[in-house]
Design a protein around this motif. Sequence first.
Motif, PDB file in Angstrom:
ATOM      1  N   ARG A  25       0.857  -1.199   0.000  1.00 15.80           N
ATOM      2  CA  ARG A  25       0.000   0.000   0.000  1.00 15.80           C
ATOM      3  C   ARG A  25       0.883   1.236   0.000  1.00 15.80           C
ATOM      4  O   ARG A  25       1.860   1.298   0.772  1.00 15.80           O
ATOM      5  CB  ARG A  25      -0.874   0.047   1.266  1.00 15.80           C
ATOM      6  CG  ARG A  25      -1.886  -1.052   1.359  1.00 15.80           C
ATOM      7  CD  ARG A  25      -3.256  -0.633   0.898  1.00 15.80           C
ATOM      8  NE  ARG A  25      -3.840   0.451   1.683  1.00 15.80           N
ATOM      9  CZ  ARG A  25      -5.114   0.813   1.578  1.00 15.80           C
ATOM     10  NH1 ARG A  25      -5.909   0.192   0.734  1.00 15.80           N
ATOM     11  NH2 ARG A  25      -5.599   1.803   2.306  1.00 15.80           N
ATOM     12  N   PHE A  50       0.350  10.057  -4.088  1.00 18.48           N
ATOM     13  CA  PHE A  50       0.074   8.669  -3.691  1.00 18.48           C
ATOM     14  C   PHE A  50      -1.392   8.473  -3.314  1.00 18.48           C
ATOM     15  O   PHE A  50      -1.882   7.350  -3.229  1.00 18.48           O
ATOM     16  CB  PHE A  50       0.940   8.294  -2.484  1.00 18.48           C
ATOM     17  CG  PHE A  50       0.507   8.987  -1.203  1.00 18.48           C
ATOM     18  CD1 PHE A  50       0.845  10.305  -0.954  1.00 18.48           C
ATOM     19  CD2 PHE A  50      -0.277   8.318  -0.276  1.00 18.48           C
ATOM     20  CE1 PHE A  50       0.405  10.954   0.194  1.00 18.48           C
ATOM     21  CE2 PHE A  50      -0.713   8.955   0.883  1.00 18.48           C
ATOM     22  CZ  PHE A  50      -0.366  10.277   1.114  1.00 18.48           C
ATOM     23  N   ALA A  51      -2.092   9.581  -3.040  1.00 14.67           N
ATOM     24  CA  ALA A  51      -3.311   9.509  -2.235  1.00 14.67           C
ATOM     25  C   ALA A  51      -4.545   8.972  -2.964  1.00 14.67           C
ATOM     26  O   ALA A  51      -5.495   8.559  -2.322  1.00 14.67           O
ATOM     27  CB  ALA A  51      -3.621  10.885  -1.645  1.00 14.67           C
ATOM     28  N   PHE A  52      -4.550   8.984  -4.284  1.00 16.23           N
ATOM     29  CA  PHE A  52      -5.737   8.477  -5.005  1.00 16.23           C
ATOM     30  C   PHE A  52      -5.583   7.018  -5.416  1.00 16.23           C
ATOM     31  O   PHE A  52      -6.543   6.377  -5.848  1.00 16.23           O
ATOM     32  CB  PHE A  52      -5.998   9.323  -6.260  1.00 16.23           C
ATOM     33  CG  PHE A  52      -4.958   9.133  -7.341  1.00 16.23           C
ATOM     34  CD1 PHE A  52      -5.065   8.092  -8.245  1.00 16.23           C
ATOM     35  CD2 PHE A  52      -3.854   9.978  -7.430  1.00 16.23           C
ATOM     36  CE1 PHE A  52      -4.097   7.885  -9.226  1.00 16.23           C
ATOM     37  CE2 PHE A  52      -2.886   9.789  -8.401  1.00 16.23           C
ATOM     38  CZ  PHE A  52      -3.011   8.740  -9.296  1.00 16.23           C
ATOM     39  N   HIS A  54      -5.169   4.009  -4.140  1.00 14.96           N
ATOM     40  CA  HIS A  54      -5.966   2.887  -3.611  1.00 14.96           C
ATOM     41  C   HIS A  54      -7.414   3.287  -3.365  1.00 14.96           C
ATOM     42  O   HIS A  54      -8.115   2.645  -2.571  1.00 14.96           O
ATOM     43  CB  HIS A  54      -5.332   2.382  -2.316  1.00 14.96           C
ATOM     44  CG  HIS A  54      -3.890   2.017  -2.461  1.00 14.96           C
ATOM     45  ND1 HIS A  54      -3.465   1.004  -3.299  1.00 14.96           N
ATOM     46  CD2 HIS A  54      -2.766   2.530  -1.901  1.00 14.96           C
ATOM     47  CE1 HIS A  54      -2.138   0.919  -3.244  1.00 14.96           C
ATOM     48  NE2 HIS A  54      -1.688   1.834  -2.407  1.00 14.96           N
ATOM     49  N   HIS A  55      -7.854   4.335  -4.020  1.00  8.14           N
ATOM     50  CA  HIS A  55      -9.218   4.826  -3.800  1.00  8.14           C
ATOM     51  C   HIS A  55     -10.240   3.714  -4.100  1.00  8.14           C
ATOM     52  O   HIS A  55     -10.085   2.978  -5.080  1.00  8.14           O
ATOM     53  CB  HIS A  55      -9.480   6.044  -4.697  1.00  8.14           C
ATOM     54  CG  HIS A  55     -10.682   6.822  -4.309  1.00  8.14           C
ATOM     55  ND1 HIS A  55     -11.953   6.393  -4.617  1.00  8.14           N
ATOM     56  CD2 HIS A  55     -10.826   7.975  -3.621  1.00  8.14           C
ATOM     57  CE1 HIS A  55     -12.829   7.264  -4.131  1.00  8.14           C
ATOM     58  NE2 HIS A  55     -12.168   8.238  -3.522  1.00  8.14           N
ATOM     59  N   PRO A  56     -11.277   3.615  -3.285  1.00  9.31           N
ATOM     60  CA  PRO A  56     -12.232   2.509  -3.493  1.00  9.31           C
ATOM     61  C   PRO A  56     -12.981   2.560  -4.813  1.00  9.31           C
ATOM     62  O   PRO A  56     -13.572   1.552  -5.220  1.00  9.31           O
ATOM     63  CB  PRO A  56     -13.196   2.649  -2.308  1.00  9.31           C
ATOM     64  CG  PRO A  56     -12.991   4.017  -1.768  1.00  9.31           C
ATOM     65  CD  PRO A  56     -11.580   4.384  -2.071  1.00  9.31           C
ATOM     66  N   HIS A 586      -7.850  13.723  -1.044  1.00 11.07           N
ATOM     67  CA  HIS A 586      -8.534  14.444   0.027  1.00 11.07           C
ATOM     68  C   HIS A 586      -8.144  15.925   0.115  1.00 11.07           C
ATOM     69  O   HIS A 586      -8.991  16.815   0.030  1.00 11.07           O
ATOM     70  CB  HIS A 586      -8.241  13.726   1.343  1.00 11.07           C
ATOM     71  CG  HIS A 586      -8.705  14.441   2.562  1.00 11.07           C
ATOM     72  ND1 HIS A 586     -10.039  14.702   2.801  1.00 11.07           N
ATOM     73  CD2 HIS A 586      -8.027  14.964   3.617  1.00 11.07           C
ATOM     74  CE1 HIS A 586     -10.152  15.344   3.952  1.00 11.07           C
ATOM     75  NE2 HIS A 586      -8.951  15.516   4.461  1.00 11.07           N
TER      76      HIS A 586
ATOM     77  N   GLN B  62       0.477   8.810   5.728  1.00  8.43           N
ATOM     78  CA  GLN B  62      -0.894   8.283   5.771  1.00  8.43           C
ATOM     79  C   GLN B  62      -0.920   7.064   6.673  1.00  8.43           C
ATOM     80  O   GLN B  62      -0.031   6.217   6.618  1.00  8.43           O
ATOM     81  CB  GLN B  62      -1.391   7.905   4.384  1.00  8.43           C
ATOM     82  CG  GLN B  62      -2.857   7.458   4.410  1.00  8.43           C
ATOM     83  CD  GLN B  62      -3.514   7.508   3.045  1.00  8.43           C
ATOM     84  OE1 GLN B  62      -2.958   7.024   2.072  1.00  8.43           O
ATOM     85  NE2 GLN B  62      -4.689   8.100   2.962  1.00  8.43           N
ATOM     86  N   LEU B 239      -9.988  11.145   6.801  1.00  6.37           N
ATOM     87  CA  LEU B 239     -10.892  10.889   5.681  1.00  6.37           C
ATOM     88  C   LEU B 239     -11.410   9.468   5.727  1.00  6.37           C
ATOM     89  O   LEU B 239     -10.740   8.572   6.254  1.00  6.37           O
ATOM     90  CB  LEU B 239     -10.220  11.161   4.339  1.00  6.37           C
ATOM     91  CG  LEU B 239      -9.118  10.218   3.892  1.00  6.37           C
ATOM     92  CD1 LEU B 239      -9.135  10.124   2.377  1.00  6.37           C
ATOM     93  CD2 LEU B 239      -7.766  10.724   4.346  1.00  6.37           C
ATOM     94  N   TRP B 241     -12.890   6.324   3.405  1.00  6.40           N
ATOM     95  CA  TRP B 241     -13.106   5.736   2.091  1.00  6.40           C
ATOM     96  C   TRP B 241     -14.183   4.667   2.247  1.00  6.40           C
ATOM     97  O   TRP B 241     -14.000   3.703   3.011  1.00  6.40           O
ATOM     98  CB  TRP B 241     -11.808   5.108   1.565  1.00  6.40           C
ATOM     99  CG  TRP B 241     -10.940   6.076   0.838  1.00  6.40           C
ATOM    100  CD1 TRP B 241     -11.219   7.366   0.498  1.00  6.40           C
ATOM    101  CD2 TRP B 241      -9.617   5.816   0.334  1.00  6.40           C
ATOM    102  NE1 TRP B 241     -10.167   7.923  -0.180  1.00  6.40           N
ATOM    103  CE2 TRP B 241      -9.173   7.003  -0.302  1.00  6.40           C
ATOM    104  CE3 TRP B 241      -8.776   4.706   0.339  1.00  6.40           C
ATOM    105  CZ2 TRP B 241      -7.930   7.095  -0.910  1.00  6.40           C
ATOM    106  CZ3 TRP B 241      -7.532   4.802  -0.255  1.00  6.40           C
ATOM    107  CH2 TRP B 241      -7.114   5.991  -0.880  1.00  6.40           C
ATOM    108  N   ARG B 242     -15.261   4.842   1.534  1.00  5.06           N
ATOM    109  CA  ARG B 242     -16.374   3.903   1.650  1.00  5.06           C
ATOM    110  C   ARG B 242     -16.505   3.107   0.362  1.00  5.06           C
ATOM    111  O   ARG B 242     -16.463   3.660  -0.724  1.00  5.06           O
ATOM    112  CB  ARG B 242     -17.686   4.667   1.883  1.00  5.06           C
ATOM    113  CG  ARG B 242     -17.768   5.353   3.213  1.00  5.06           C
ATOM    114  CD  ARG B 242     -18.866   6.417   3.218  1.00  5.06           C
ATOM    115  NE  ARG B 242     -18.735   7.254   4.398  1.00  5.06           N
ATOM    116  CZ  ARG B 242     -19.294   6.963   5.578  1.00  5.06           C
ATOM    117  NH1 ARG B 242     -20.020   5.873   5.711  1.00  5.06           N
ATOM    118  NH2 ARG B 242     -19.118   7.764   6.617  1.00  5.06           N
ATOM    119  N   SER B 243     -16.663   1.821   0.517  1.00 10.67           N
ATOM    120  CA  SER B 243     -17.004   0.991  -0.639  1.00 10.67           C
ATOM    121  C   SER B 243     -18.226   0.187  -0.252  1.00 10.67           C
ATOM    122  O   SER B 243     -18.762   0.344   0.850  1.00 10.67           O
ATOM    123  CB  SER B 243     -15.830   0.075  -1.003  1.00 10.67           C
ATOM    124  OG  SER B 243     -15.604  -0.841   0.045  1.00 10.67           O
ATOM    125  N   THR B 252      -4.112  11.672   7.285  1.00  6.22           N
ATOM    126  CA  THR B 252      -3.016  12.035   6.394  1.00  6.22           C
ATOM    127  C   THR B 252      -2.494  13.405   6.813  1.00  6.22           C
ATOM    128  O   THR B 252      -3.250  14.223   7.330  1.00  6.22           O
ATOM    129  CB  THR B 252      -3.512  12.015   4.926  1.00  6.22           C
ATOM    130  OG1 THR B 252      -2.431  12.244   4.062  1.00  6.22           O
ATOM    131  CG2 THR B 252      -4.560  13.058   4.665  1.00  6.22           C
TER     132      THR B 252
END
Lengths: 678, 326
Positions: A25, A50-52, A54-56, A586, B62, B239, B241-243, B252
Amino acid sequence: MKRTLTVCPYCGTGCMFYLVSDNGRLVGVEPSSSHPVSRGGLCVKGWNAFAFVHHPERLTTPLIRKNGTLEPASWDEALDLVVARLTQIQRQHGADSVMFASSAKATNEENYLLMKLARAVFQTNNIDHCARLCHSSTVTGLAETFGSGAMTNTISCIDETDVIFVIGSNTTEQHPLIGSRIMNAVRSGTRLIVADNRRIRLARQADLHLRHTNGSDVPLLCGMMHVIIAEGLADTKFITTRTENYAALAESVADWTPERSAAETGLEAADIIAAARLYAGAERAMIFYSMGITQHSHGVDNVRCVASLAMLTGNIGRPGTGVNPLRGQNNVQGGCDMGALPDLYSGYQKVSDPENRQKFATAWRVPALPASPGLPLTRAMDAASEGKLFALFVMGENPLISDPDQHHARRALENLELLVVQDIFLTETAALAHVVLPAACYAEKEGTFTNTERRVQHLCKAVEPPGEAKTDGEIICAMAKKAGYDGMSYASQSEVMAEIASLTPSYGGISYDRLAPHGMPWPCPTPEHPGTPILHHEQFTRGRGHFSPVSHSLPREQTDADYPLVLTTGRTYFHWHTGTMTRRTHLLDREEPTSFLELHPDDAARLSIRHRDRLLVTSRRGSIQTEARVTTMVIPGVVFMPFHFAEGAANCLTNNVLDPESSIPEFKVCAVRLEKLP
Amino acid sequence: MKQLTPHELEQFLSHLAVRYELRLPILLADGTRTIGSPDDGSVVLHGGAVPGKPTAAFFPQQDTIFTASQGTFSQTLPPVKPLCILGFTPADLHCLRFIDRFFGDGMRDDLYFRLRQGAVVAGITGYCGVRGALLPPAGGNCDFELFWSGENWLVRAYGATGAELVAELPNQATPKEEELFTQALATAPDSGAILLQTASQLLRTNRVPDSFWEEIGERCIACTGCNVTCPTCTCFGVLDWRSATKVERSRTWDSCQLDGFMREASGHNPLGSAALRSRRRIHHKLAADPLKWGEISCFRCGRCDATCPTGIGIMAVAQELVARFG
């Protein structure tokens, strides 16, 4: 913790950093402290790159539209369908009934592979990418005048120049590490001229800020050249020994007195004279430009004027000089270099030349290659909207938000019999597709990116792609195989680069083992060649530099009683293009969460609009809602909007009128009216 | 005080690696130094502060706070082996001491102490700064320090853990080398400390006009590098993150140089200009923290000055401020 040295995926500056990962990760970014451009720093997008990842909402499986809904499918099912439909459409409507949109976000290798897929496998030159929307006028204009449509000098030349002339580039926001370098140079005594009617950060630090009216670059630059010639400031030795067609240029600017130029630009004649003297009086002067020059219906003419100004003063071919178009995307230079263009193979080799076609056909082991240039992307959208193009394969672009006149773009996309979108998220364009292919992002693959100063740099894989996502290169090669072509099997990306080098003179000496740690600039014709930081040193790429006189034409849409304000569009510092990545980061999304429109306090007062009021903005193409930002950044009569936001999309308003030579749209000027919403 | 040859230090580090997850200054592919695993690059203890925030070892950029998934709830567990971090300079150790206090004060930050609790921290001092410059002895704030005398590493322990770790080292430092350490310990505070004290005084007595911050703000491109490299910057954003199947909450690093940092839900922002944000950045370290914590929270590590693309790190600003208003 693992650290992977790689290249930033955002702008063309090409900063390198380490992606920090832990158990597969990404958890952070550390800048390279020795990189010649970033030098231990990054901009806010780089620090958050880096922050996007692993975005769901990342796409993890192919999707096929069934009964109006995109449903998960296997790779075999999706690729079989794509290849079968493309083949069927070509059989029915001809080879050129399909179009491939490559991506300035993808690697050189992937751009090359898609170009090869289009030409060798599907036998069409209908391949292009978003350079069409940003610097196609540079490629055309500088190829004609210099022989090479790329930045002539290096970013480090900023440290050794005497005068910097920035025209149509908000450098600190769009190329922050280059803009910072300009700021530092100015603090050290370098003089700065900024021509841009927005009061951008660089303008606030300039010796001279020229707030000329939108679309009046030709009168400004011709006025400056008139003064330079009239006052004997031209470099006659350079003109005589290095250039051609000077007499025609001199004649063409003879009428552009400072007074006439002032009348056309809205400037004072004295400021035009001062700018000309400052630029021409320098021993070494650099020009930086970007979309403010290129995105006009006369973008190529603007570029020609920039080139002429530099040649007129001998500011080419030496350290601290040059014409420096700042390329927007991380790999838009590379996308062009790789021939993701309808008329050129890699290395700007024309498809219309039979010898080039034979060379590529032999290397690719196909009997023949198509001879006539394909459709530019913007013309392809026109063709689709008119029902003359039937299939579009889009790799890593989001034309529904980025193309001019969104209703036109939607009509074009919805008209297609087949729309395939290969991307990392379900973009607004992907949501319209018949087939969606999940791609790996920059952190999940290997390859090369070429930055704005032509530096070819090694992109390294830090983490695995999500789910079943594959790299763009893997997908393209799998499609080729499904189509029955066996010439696109590679053990590694370095093998693809070896093939590129064998066919592309300017990349002839480039191989992965030479790129550590921070790459090298093309032209690099042989394995022993050290690369070429500064172009046109002893002679221009085309031999002699060619002065190309231009005539003045106005933006195609003018204000009137119904649409009394000029709208100009662009980007903000915190977002990248259509926000696919930055709006899922974010801190960046928090910083600029909504669409907005900048307008001058005088206009705001006249229209009874207050800061942060909701507005209805209307052009001849459509209406959108947005939020008012009352500011002296803009001049009275001009409003500015960024195009990042799908809600309040600036490109719902822009004008799909194209430069006749480069087919670049006139994003920088259209006419709108404002209404305050209750 | 103990003494190690460079070769003996390697053995000592191997010994530590049995009990601890060892991280120390390493050289990466392009010459960038960082604090990392010895497996990821060659160990280079010389060269002074690494460019990245050393406190990231305990407060990463993070960090996952928790994951909730279909009726289950999980938090990231502490590492199997506690961390042992070498590579903190004396300034870095002051920073660590400062944020230890910050994260432990009041509501204890369990995410920070998940990594910090039980960790061993070693300072690197002596004649091993940039081009052999002296990094004065830490004299504390760590479990032990390694002082480079020019030939050997002198090892001085602080506290029970440090004493236990170095107890079995066989060789005592020679009197001559001990003397070198003592002399270095007596080195006068650098001029930077005095500069910051002066700047702090000017800020606390309101002698810096707004126009100065307007100028600094004009030069700030909001890269946030000053915050993300600062070892005493502790602000973070949260923040979710929802799935379809889970919610993952993480934090972060945040930055006071961003407009969104202080923007109210109404849209109003009490720090709504680059000038105000630049003022806050410097004021917080030099004026607000002394009131709350009794000391300036910049320990002159130099990172913000090194990473800032436009030359407005805290030392550069303090210099300008003192030159003009002092």
